[in-house]
Design an enzyme around this catalytic site. Structure first.
Site, PDB file in Angstrom:
ATOM      1  N   TYR A  49      29.263 -18.994   0.350  1.00  0.00           N
ATOM      2  CA  TYR A  49      30.176 -18.655   1.469  1.00  0.00           C
ATOM      3  C   TYR A  49      30.608 -19.477   2.321  1.00  0.00           C
ATOM      4  O   TYR A  49      32.134 -17.796   2.450  1.00  0.00           O
ATOM      5  CB  TYR A  49      29.061 -19.059   2.859  1.00  0.00           C
ATOM      6  CG  TYR A  49      29.559 -18.574   4.147  1.00  0.00           C
ATOM      7  CD1 TYR A  49      29.388 -17.243   4.176  1.00  0.00           C
ATOM      8  CD2 TYR A  49      30.256 -19.731   5.354  1.00  0.00           C
ATOM      9  CE1 TYR A  49      29.711 -16.962   5.733  1.00  0.00           C
ATOM     10  CE2 TYR A  49      30.394 -19.658   5.949  1.00  0.00           C
ATOM     11  CZ  TYR A  49      30.525 -17.702   6.738  1.00  0.00           C
ATOM     12  OH  TYR A  49      31.197 -17.690   7.645  1.00  0.00           O
ATOM     13  N   SER A  52      36.606 -18.314   7.897  1.00  0.00           N
ATOM     14  CA  SER A  52      35.608 -19.157   8.242  1.00  0.00           C
ATOM     15  C   SER A  52      36.606 -20.602   8.401  1.00  0.00           C
ATOM     16  O   SER A  52      37.183 -21.006   7.051  1.00  0.00           O
ATOM     17  CB  SER A  52      34.176 -19.231   7.868  1.00  0.00           C
ATOM     18  OG  SER A  52      33.636 -20.730   8.482  1.00  0.00           O
TER      19      SER A  52
HETATM   20  N1  LIG Z   1      29.016 -17.425  14.504  1.00  0.00           N
HETATM   21  C1  LIG Z   1      29.155 -18.245  13.494  1.00  0.00           C
HETATM   22  O1  LIG Z   1      29.474 -19.127  14.271  1.00  0.00           O
HETATM   23  C2  LIG Z   1      30.617 -17.877  12.697  1.00  0.00           C
HETATM   24  C3  LIG Z   1      31.323 -18.974  12.267  1.00  0.00           C
HETATM   25  C4  LIG Z   1      32.464 -18.952  11.447  1.00  0.00           C
HETATM   26  C5  LIG Z   1      32.988 -17.773  10.588  1.00  0.00           C
HETATM   27  N2  LIG Z   1      31.738 -16.967  11.487  1.00  0.00           N
HETATM   28  C6  LIG Z   1      32.223 -15.503  10.736  1.00  0.00           C
HETATM   29  O2  LIG Z   1      32.793 -14.333  11.488  1.00  0.00           O
HETATM   30  C7  LIG Z   1      32.105 -12.989  11.549  1.00  0.00           C
HETATM   31  C8  LIG Z   1      30.723 -12.066  12.468  1.00  0.00           C
HETATM   32  O3  LIG Z   1      29.805 -13.315  12.413  1.00  0.00           O
HETATM   33  P1  LIG Z   1      28.624 -13.348  13.228  1.00  0.00           P
HETATM   34  O4  LIG Z   1      28.141 -14.722  13.909  1.00  0.00           O
HETATM   35  O5  LIG Z   1      29.085 -12.442  14.259  1.00  0.00           O
HETATM   36  O6  LIG Z   1      27.498 -12.401  12.667  1.00  0.00           O
HETATM   37  P2  LIG Z   1      26.557 -12.312  12.465  1.00  0.00           P
HETATM   38  O7  LIG Z   1      25.330 -12.003  11.541  1.00  0.00           O
HETATM   39  O8  LIG Z   1      25.526 -11.651  14.138  1.00  0.00           O
HETATM   40  O9  LIG Z   1      26.962 -10.511  12.336  1.00  0.00           O
HETATM   41  C9  LIG Z   1      27.446 -10.069  11.130  1.00  0.00           C
HETATM   42  C10 LIG Z   1      27.525  -8.508  11.195  1.00  0.00           C
HETATM   43  O10 LIG Z   1      27.311  -8.037  10.301  1.00  0.00           O
HETATM   44  C11 LIG Z   1      27.152  -6.722   9.768  1.00  0.00           C
HETATM   45  N3  LIG Z   1      26.521  -6.557   8.594  1.00  0.00           N
HETATM   46  C12 LIG Z   1      25.477  -7.736   7.336  1.00  0.00           C
HETATM   47  N4  LIG Z   1      25.821  -6.858   5.890  1.00  0.00           N
HETATM   48  C13 LIG Z   1      26.744  -5.812   6.325  1.00  0.00           C
HETATM   49  C14 LIG Z   1      27.050  -5.375   4.980  1.00  0.00           C
HETATM   50  N5  LIG Z   1      26.995  -5.189   3.818  1.00  0.00           N
HETATM   51  N6  LIG Z   1      28.073  -4.483   6.003  1.00  0.00           N
HETATM   52  C15 LIG Z   1      28.420  -3.893   7.302  1.00  0.00           C
HETATM   53  N7  LIG Z   1      28.299  -4.640   8.219  1.00  0.00           N
HETATM   54  C16 LIG Z   1      27.596  -5.430   7.143  1.00  0.00           C
HETATM   55  C17 LIG Z   1      25.220  -7.661  10.441  1.00  0.00           C
HETATM   56  O11 LIG Z   1      24.635  -6.141  10.778  1.00  0.00           O
HETATM   57  C18 LIG Z   1      25.365  -7.350  11.422  1.00  0.00           C
HETATM   58  O12 LIG Z   1      26.140  -6.902  13.127  1.00  0.00           O
HETATM   59  C19 LIG Z   1      31.848 -13.417  10.074  1.00  0.00           C
HETATM   60  O13 LIG Z   1      32.221 -12.798   9.251  1.00  0.00           O
HETATM   61  C20 LIG Z   1      30.731 -14.636   9.687  1.00  0.00           C
HETATM   62  O14 LIG Z   1      31.053 -15.214   8.443  1.00  0.00           O
HETATM   63  C21 LIG Z   1      30.991 -16.621  12.436  1.00  0.00           C
END
Ligand SMILES: NC(=O)c1ccc[n+]([C@@H]2O[C@H](COP(=O)([O-])OP(=O)(O)OC[C@H]3O[C@@H](n4cnc5c(N)ncnc54)[C@H](O)[C@@H]3O)[C@@H](O)[C@H]2O)c1
Length: 266
Positions: free
Chosen positions: A159, A146
């Site tokens: 985080y 991130s």
């Molecule tokens: N959306 C943002 O703004 C953002 C910003 C920076 C980084 N990220 C990173 O991008 C990645 C995806 O984020 P997102 O926004 O799509 O999140 P999201 O919540 O939409 O999706 C996360 C997915 O991971 C799954 N998950 C959660 N815990 C789990 C586990 N223990 N085992 C297996 N699956 C699990 C959830 O069921 C979900 O489908 C993450 O690593 C997040 O940290 C997202």
């Protein structure tokens, strides 16, 4: 530029989520065979059905070592190889976003729960993937960190530091396994318009991030997925050990200067 992921067997952890599902769709369009691995098995199955016979769904809990090993074993049973793993899953709940504040107020259990999934789980997934990729003499690891891993933050101390560890882990893998044909890169999304992220981010914080984003818009899951797909392709064969922020430039400028740019343009 056009590129192909033809036949590349790709695991996407958290593949049913906002960003992960776009990675599955876009890599699938480029010809990859996809393993949608997610804690939310119903959503993973629905996405695999949508993608057709190039995809399967696997129930994964990244907090469990056995579950990660089973994910790799099922992938090999079904597809016979593993070319790419996109370690995208993270512990991202509204409840955790509320509790994960500054270090003075950090509950040790919250810190541990965050690291258990984001850092330990990602490490185990990398390790188990490497056990397959090393004998193959080829493979590609993409770890999702991130842009919050790059700068100080008022909240999300667990985080953001768990994600900083993911970046350094990625460099270690690139260094130890590059000569064995394996590349490892980290992707660092900025605030990305997923349903989940937008639902738990306080309004004022969102406005601040939007103001500090240099592009006129926030990113979408597809903006992150295109970067992941390119890094997975053979056209990216000379790129390893890197951390790519896809954050509309949020992390590269002196805070406040995005707003000031309007003044200097007038
Ligand atoms: N959306 C943002 O703004 C953002 C910003 C920076 C980084 N990220 C990173 O991008 C990645 C995806 O984020 P997102 O926004 O799509 O999140 P999201 O919540 O939409 O999706 C996360 C997915 O991971 C799954 N998950 C959660 N815990 C789990 C586990 N223990 N085992 C297996 N699956 C699990 C959830 O069921 C979900 O489908 C993450 O690593 C997040 O940290 C997202």
């Amino acid at each position: 530029m056009s590129y192909s992921l033809d036949g590349k067997v790709t695991i996407v952890t958290g593949g049913a989520g906002g960003i992960g599902s776009e990675v599955c769709r876009i890599m699938g369009k480029h010809g990859a065979r996809i393993v949608v691995a997610d804690l939310n098995h119903d959503a993973a199955r629905a996405l695999a059905d949508e993608l057709g016979n190039q995809a399967i769904a696997i129930e994964l809990d990244l907090a469990s070592e056995d579950s990660i090993a089973a994910m790799i074993a099922t992938t090999l049973d079904h597809f016979g190889r593993l070319d790419v793993i996109d370690n995208n899953a993270a512990l991202l709940t509204a409840e955790m976003a509320r509790r994960d504040g500054d270090i003075e107020h950090m509950a040790t259990d919250d810190w541990d729960a965050t690291y258990r999934v984001n850092t330990r789980g990602t490490m185990i997934a990398c390790r188990e993937a490497l056990k397959v990729m090393t004998p193959q003499g080829s493979g590609c690891i993409i770890n999702t960190a991130s842009n919050l891993a790059l700068q100080g933050n008022l909240i999300q101390a667990a985080y953001s530091s768990s994600k900083a560890a993911v970046i350094q882990m990625t460099r270690s893998i690139a260094t130890s396994h590059g000569k064995r044909g394996i590349r490892a890169n980290a992707v660092l999304p900025g605030l990305t318009g997923t349903a989940a992220a937008l639902s738990y981010l306080p309004g004022e914080l969102r406005e601040t991030v939007e103001e500090e984003t240099l592009t006129p818009y926030l990113g979408t899951p597809a903006d992150i997925a295109h970067l992941v797909a390119f890094l997975a392709s053979d056209e990216a064969r000379y790129i390893t050990g890197q951390a790519f922020a896809a954050d509309g430039g949020t992390s590269v400028h002196i805070p406040g200067f995005a707003r000031l740019s309007r003044f200097f343009q007038s």
